[in-house]
Design an enzyme around this catalytic site. Structure first.
Site, mmCIF file in Angstrom:
data_model
loop_
_atom_site.group_PDB
_atom_site.id
_atom_site.type_symbol
_atom_site.label_atom_id
_atom_site.label_comp_id
_atom_site.label_asym_id
_atom_site.label_seq_id
_atom_site.Cartn_x
_atom_site.Cartn_y
_atom_site.Cartn_z
ATOM 1 N N PHE A 4 64.277 15.922 42.029
ATOM 2 C CA PHE A 4 63.283 14.903 41.694
ATOM 3 C C PHE A 4 62.380 14.620 42.885
ATOM 4 C CE2 PHE A 4 66.500 13.842 38.571
ATOM 5 C CZ PHE A 4 65.707 13.696 37.451
ATOM 6 N N THR A 138 62.876 5.923 33.902
ATOM 7 C CA THR A 138 62.119 7.145 34.125
ATOM 8 C C THR A 138 63.028 8.265 34.582
ATOM 9 O OG1 THR A 138 60.115 8.023 35.188
ATOM 10 C CG2 THR A 138 61.530 6.665 36.542
ATOM 11 N N SER A 139 62.786 9.484 34.081
ATOM 12 C CA SER A 139 63.529 10.676 34.452
ATOM 13 C C SER A 139 65.016 10.519 34.124
ATOM 14 C CB SER A 139 63.298 10.994 35.939
ATOM 15 O OG SER A 139 63.638 12.312 36.218
ATOM 16 N N SER A 140 65.896 10.503 35.109
ATOM 17 C CA SER A 140 67.314 10.276 34.816
ATOM 18 C C SER A 140 67.508 8.918 34.158
ATOM 19 C CB SER A 140 68.134 10.357 36.111
ATOM 20 O OG SER A 140 69.509 10.223 35.855
ATOM 21 N N HIS A 274 56.090 15.905 36.085
ATOM 22 C CA HIS A 274 57.258 15.037 36.111
ATOM 23 C C HIS A 274 57.120 14.046 37.268
ATOM 24 C CE1 HIS A 274 61.388 14.227 34.861
ATOM 25 N NE2 HIS A 274 61.667 14.017 36.133
#
Length: 368
Positions: A4, A138-140, A274
Site C-alpha cells: 500500500f 479505504t483499501s484494507s 489505488h
C-alpha cells in the site's frame, strides 16, 4: 505483502479548523475481542440525540491515529454531532483480518468480532442510536467494511467502502489472496450472494445498504473487484444488475455513479488508481446524516435516510417516532446480542432462549 502506498499526505490541511475534542483511547473491556483490536473514539463536545455512530477503518499500513488525521470525519462529527470510532488493527503491518473463517462468520471471532463488540459497547454505554450505525474504510479498511456488512448485518445500517473487494474474496488460510487482488476470482451473482448469506445463516432482518468506490487503473486491487461487488450486492438485495440510475461526472468529472435501487450504489473513477480519494461528505449523504445537527431529535422531526443528495433520485425520509416498542412478529425471536427494543424499533422483542431482553437506554435494548 500488501504494498500500500501511504495515504492522506495532506493531514495538516484536514485540520485547518480546530476540533472541539480529541481522539481518545478506550481502555475499558468493551466485549469479546479475540485478536486485541484497539479502540479509539472521537466524541464532539455537542452530540445529536440519539447519536449516530460511524466506524472509520484504516488502510493497511495505517493506524487509527493516521485515519483520524487524514480524513475529515472528525470535522464533520463536530458539525453534525455523531461519534466516530477508529479501530486499530492488531497486526504489525496494520492490515485487517478479512480472510479467516472466524472474521467472516457472525460472532465467529477474528478482527470483525472485536469491531462488532465496539459497536455494542457504544450502543449500551454512549446513547448511540442502534438504527444509525455505519462503517467506512479505504483499501484494507474497505475490505473490512464489506466484512462487517456481511457478518454483522444486525448492527449496521449502511457502509461506504473505497477500493475494496467483495465479501469473502480473500477467504482462506493466507492473509493475502493474489487471485482476488488481481481480479481473477470470478463468481456468479448467486455464489457471491451466498458468501454473504452464509456468514449469518439465521439472519432475517433488514440488511445494510452498501456503497462502493473503485478506480479503473487500480493495480493493487484490480477493478474487476468492482464488478464482482456489483454482482454480489445486487444478488443479496435481489435486484437487477442493470442500474436504475446512472449519472456521469458525479460526484466530479471522470466519476460515474450507478444506483441499483436504494440499497446498492457503485461509483467508478476513471484513470484513478489505488485508492480512490475519500469523499466524506458524499459518504455522509449515503448514511443520511447530512442534515443532522447536534441536539435532541423531537418526535415529528424528519430525518433523511435514503439516497445521496448528489443524485437525482428522491431522498427517502422517515419520521422520529415516540418511544414505543412494536410487538414481535409471530414466531420471530431476536438472537444473542441483537436489538430487541427501543425508539422506532420494529423487529422482534422476544429473545431466543436462554437470552433475555435487557434495556440499555430509551433507544436500545439488547438480547443478553
Amino acid at each position: 505483502m500488501f504494498a500500500f502506498k501511504t495515504l492522506f499526505t495532506i493531514a495538516l490541511a484536514s485540520f485547518a479548523h480546530a476540533l472541539t475534542s480529541s481522539l481518545q483511547p478506550v481502555s475499558v473491556n468493551f466485549g469479546s475481542n479475540p485478536t486485541n483490536v484497539q479502540m479509539f473514539v472521537y466524541k464532539p463536545t455537542a452530540l445529536a440525540t440519539p447519536t449516530p455512530l460511524i466506524m472509520a477503518i484504516h488502510y493497511c499500513g495505517g493506524t487509527a491515529q493516521a485515519y483520524f488525521t487524514g480524513t475529515s470525519l472528525a470535522q464533520l462529527a463536530d458539525q453534525h454531532g455523531f461519534i466516530v470510532v477508529y479501530p486499530n488493527a492488531p497486526t504489525a503491518g496494520g492490515c485487517w483480518d478479512v480472510h479467516s473463517t472466524g472474521t467472516l462468520t457472525h460472532n465467529g471471532g477474528g478482527d470483525s468480532l472485536g469491531i462488532a463488540s465496539m459497536v455494542r459497547y457504544a450502543i449500551a454505554n454512549w446513547g448511540v442510536d442502534a438504527s444509525r450505525v455505519f462503517a467506512t474504510g479505504t483499501s484494507s479498511g474497505a475490505m473490512m467494511t464489506n466484512v462487517l456488512m456481511g457478518s454483522y448485518p444486525d448492527l449496521f445500517a449502511a457502509g461506504s467502502l473505497y477500493s475494496g473487494v467483495p465479501f469473502g474474496c480473500f477467504a482462506g488460510e493466507s492473509a493475502w489472496s493474489s487471485q482476488c487482488s488481481t481480479g481473477e476470482l470470478i463468481q456468479t451473482p448467486q455464489q457471491w450472494g451466498d458468501e454473504v448469506r452464509n456468514a449469518f445463516p439465521g439472519f432475517t432482518g433488514t440488511r445494510p445498504k452498501v456503497q462502493f468506490w473503485h478506480g479503473t487503473i487500480d493495480t493493487t486491487l484490480y477493478p474487476q473487484n468492482f464488478w464482482e461487488e456489483i454482482k454480489q450486492w445486487t444478488n443479496v438485495f435481489g435486484v437487477s444488475q442493470t442500474p436504475t440510475a446512472n449519472l456521469s461526472s458525479n460526484p466530479q468529472a471522470g466519476y460515474s455513479r450507478a444506483s441499483f435501487g436504494p440499497n446498492v450504489q457503485a461509483i467508478l473513477a476513471q484513470n484513478v488508481g489505488h485508492t480512490v480519494p475519500e469523499h466524506e461528505t458524499d459518504t455522509l449523504d449515503w448514511f443520511g446524516l447530512s442534515s443532522l445537527v447536534p441536539g435532541p431529535a423531537q418526535p415529528g422531526t424528519t430525518i433523511q435516510t435514503g439516497v445521496p443528495t448528489t443524485s437525482t433520485a428522491v431522498p427517502v425520509t422517515s419520521t422520529v417516532p415516540p418511544v414505543t416498542v412494536a410487538p414481535s412478529p409471530t414466531g420471530a425471536t431476536a438472537a444473542q446480542y441483537a436489538q430487541c427494543g427501543g425508539i422506532g424499533f420494529t423487529g422482534p422483542t422476544v429473545c431466543a432462549a436462554p437470552f433475555t431482553c435487557k434495556v440499555s437506554n430509551a433507544y436500545y435494548s439488547q438480547c443478553l
